[in-house]
Design a protein around this motif. Structure first.
Motif, PDB file in Angstrom:
ATOM      1  N   SER A  85       0.842  -1.197   0.000  1.00  0.00           N
ATOM      2  CA  SER A  85       0.000   0.000   0.000  1.00  0.00           C
ATOM      3  C   SER A  85       0.882   1.254   0.000  1.00  0.00           C
ATOM      4  CB  SER A  85      -0.966  -0.021   1.175  1.00  0.00           C
ATOM      5  OG  SER A  85      -0.341   0.426   2.337  1.00  0.00           O
ATOM      6  N   ARG A  86       2.000   1.172   0.715  1.00  0.00           N
ATOM      7  CA  ARG A  86       2.909   2.320   0.754  1.00  0.00           C
ATOM      8  C   ARG A  86       3.544   2.573  -0.622  1.00  0.00           C
ATOM      9  NH1 ARG A  86       5.741   5.596   4.283  1.00  0.00           N
ATOM     10  NH2 ARG A  86       6.141   7.286   2.827  1.00  0.00           N
ATOM     11  N   GLY A  87       3.903   1.478  -1.295  1.00  0.00           N
ATOM     12  CA  GLY A  87       4.490   1.576  -2.632  1.00  0.00           C
ATOM     13  C   GLY A  87       3.500   2.147  -3.639  1.00  0.00           C
ATOM     14  N   ALA A  88       2.236   1.725  -3.533  1.00  0.00           N
ATOM     15  CA  ALA A  88       1.201   2.234  -4.430  1.00  0.00           C
ATOM     16  C   ALA A  88       1.019   3.730  -4.201  1.00  0.00           C
ATOM     17  CB  ALA A  88      -0.115   1.490  -4.182  1.00  0.00           C
ATOM     18  N   HIS A  89       1.060   4.126  -2.938  1.00  0.00           N
ATOM     19  CA  HIS A  89       0.928   5.536  -2.559  1.00  0.00           C
ATOM     20  C   HIS A  89       2.068   6.353  -3.155  1.00  0.00           C
ATOM     21  CE1 HIS A  89       1.600   8.937   0.270  1.00  0.00           C
ATOM     22  NE2 HIS A  89       0.284   9.041   0.170  1.00  0.00           N
ATOM     23  N   TYR A  90       3.252   5.765  -3.199  1.00  0.00           N
ATOM     24  CA  TYR A  90       4.419   6.451  -3.773  1.00  0.00           C
ATOM     25  C   TYR A  90       4.156   6.795  -5.240  1.00  0.00           C
ATOM     26  CZ  TYR A  90       9.148   7.095  -5.650  1.00  0.00           C
ATOM     27  OH  TYR A  90      10.258   7.592  -6.286  1.00  0.00           O
ATOM     28  N   PHE A  91       3.567   5.837  -5.979  1.00  0.00           N
ATOM     29  CA  PHE A  91       3.284   6.080  -7.398  1.00  0.00           C
ATOM     30  C   PHE A  91       2.094   7.019  -7.588  1.00  0.00           C
ATOM     31  CE2 PHE A  91       5.446   1.906  -8.375  1.00  0.00           C
ATOM     32  CZ  PHE A  91       6.466   2.481  -9.111  1.00  0.00           C
TER      33      PHE A  91
END
Lengths: 259, 248
Positions: A85-91
């Motif tokens: 979820s954190r990685g998706a938020h980064y994008f």
């Protein structure tokens, strides 16, 4: 500059990213091929090379994935769902629903404006709910897994499958080939079956826009298109959908170290 | 059909009545009647073991639980949605472990520490078996774990129609001693297995055929035989060489 590594060692693919002061510098992706320890070293080496760094430059490693216990270097273990979820938020910070379709499971997460998980569903009991079936069918049809999406879009009448079991689907696909059904239609039919199965998992949560899809299956445009129809929402796919978990691992590890 | 006629030195014309059963029953042009495999299994088992109340049929693509009382069907449950708990699962695992299908049951019994197989999905269990193998777990222990997991799955399904004594196991799965033993452990008492577990369905079909023939009487049978002969002639001509798999 602080260089932080994120590793996501999955059952099918190993992913490594290097962040420099919180931004993506380089990444590597390579097949896990059954040996987690070697795969982790290999993929990290790839990323280091691309970033033109050496092992000594790295400050910290954050890691997630099935192969975490086999990583030979010191690392911080990060919970998998948080990483994704954190990685998706980064994008894309506007993501509120993340659909991660991997080799062994499908995970659907509801996420906040800060990239935190508020609710989730995991399906890992059956291969039809996962990306694994795509590999099986690609092998049966003798096509590259990367071509599945394009072929599926050319279909004029998706083949009908009567089963929801990956093993029986394989048999049915072989029968369809023998009957002369074009492979485009077989693939489209498979995408439809898979989309409806994943759709059933997604609908266990009340989903909100924006939706993002990640994991190996997100590379398959045919599946993504069927999924959009299935859930009635447009689905965004990041340029590199395999590395969201690794990015999240790196971001969370460096935050943990700072506090 | 050809095989059985040759084995019994009978000619096709001497047969009074034919009942076909199984998945392919509608594709037998010379059969006089089609009967579901559940009925036929029940009849076949009943003739061998009149005291059987529960039949567990483990086929290549499905598994069934059949509940019988006084030779009549009481309840029925089936899994044909998922390869777990069917012969197909064992085929896949035997293949990946490089063991002959006929040998997996026997070899599973040699295990002293059954491996823990946590996946029931055939595809994932295949991967898990490979992983255990690469960790150094013996083939016997993996097979024992696989049999245990499947026995558990089949037991849970059949338990929904309440398992009552006696229990018979039929189908290809009954030829796997490892699976039979694992199921016995799960059920808690011994089960009976027919000497030829593959043909109980066909046996039942023949018994039903015999009854129907007796009820019809010789004159009606003659008329039916005439009609059947025409169909059979075309059929036998087309299929001058029986291919493998045509006769199921």
């Amino acid at each position: 500059m602080e260089y932080v590594v994120g590793l996501d060692i999955g059952s099918s693919f190993s992913k490594a990213v290097i962040l420099g002061d919180g931004s993506l510098l380089a990444y590597g992706v390579s097949p896990t091929s059954g040996n987690f320890s070697t795969a982790a070293d290999l993929v990290l080496g790839k990323a280091i090379q691309k970033a033109k760094l050496s092992m000594a430059d790295l400050t910290l490693i954050g890691a997630c994935g099935l192969g975490v216990p086999f990583i030979s270097r010191p690392f911080t273990k990060i919970a998998e769902l948080s990483c994704h979820s954190r990685g998706a938020h980064y994008f894309m910070p506007t993501v509120r629903t993340l659909i991660e379709v991997g080799n062994q499971s499908t995970r659907v997460m509801k996420t906040t404006s800060k990239g935190k998980v508020t609710d989730y569903v995991v399906s890992d009991k059956c291969a039809v709910g996962s990306g694994r079936i795509l590999q099986i069918i690609a092998k049966v049809l003798k096509v590259d897994i990367e071509q599945l999406g394009q072929l599926s879009e050319k279909s004029t009448g998706p083949a009908k499958f009567t089963t929801n079991c990956a093993v029986f689907l394989e048999t049915e696909a072989i029968s369809r080939i023998a009957e002369g059904t074009p492979k485009e239609d077989i693939i489209a039919g498979l995408h439809r079956t898979l989309a409806s199965k994943i759709g059933a998992i997604i609908h266990r949560l009340k989903i909100e826009a924006d939706c993002m899809m990640t994991g190996g299956a997100a590379l398959d445009g045919g599946l993504v298109a069927m999924m959009e129809k299935e859930i009635g929402q447009s689905i965004r796919v990041p340029e590199q959908p395999l590395i969201t978990g690794a990015i999240g691992a790196a971001l969370i590890a460096s935050e943990k170290a700072a506090s | 059909m050809r095989d059985v006629l040759a084995n019994s030195s009978l000619s096709f014309e001497e047969i009074d009545y034919i009942v076909a059963t199984g998945y392919g029953r509608i594709n037998v042009p010379f059969a006089d009647q089609q009967v579901t495999e559940i009925k036929c299994h029940m009849r076949g088992v009943h003739s061998l073991f009149p005291n059987v109340r529960t039949i567990i049929d483990i086929g290549g693509q499905d598994s069934k639980g059949i509940k019988v009382k006084d030779g009549r069907l009481v309840d029925f449950i089936m899994n044909d949605k998922c390869a777990a708990g069917t012969g197909r699962f064992f085929e896949v695992i035997a293949d990946v472990l490089g063991v002959k299908l006929e040998e997996i049951g026997q070899r599973s019994l040699l295990s002293e520490h059954p491996a823990n197989i946590s996946n029931l999905c055939t595809v994932f269990a295949e991967q898990e078996a490979l992983m255990r193998l690469s960790e150094g777990t013996s083939v016997e222990d993996i097979l024992a774990g696989i049999h245990k997991a499947n026995a558990c799955r089949i037991y849970t399904m059949v338990a929904r129609i309440k398992i009552e004594k006696d229990v018979a196991i039929t189908g290809g799965g009954a030829m796997n001693i490892g699976l039979v033993k694992a199921l016995e452990r799960k059920i808690g008492f011994p089960v009976v297995v027919a000497p030829e577990p593959l043909i109980t369905g066909a046996l039942g079909a023949a018994l039903i055929a015999g009854e129907t023939a007796a009820a019809l009487g010789p004159r009606k049978l003659e008329g039916m035989k005439e009609k059947r002969r025409l169909e059979a002639v075309t059929f036998f001509d087309q299929e001058s060489k029986p291919e493998h798999g045509k006769w199921h």
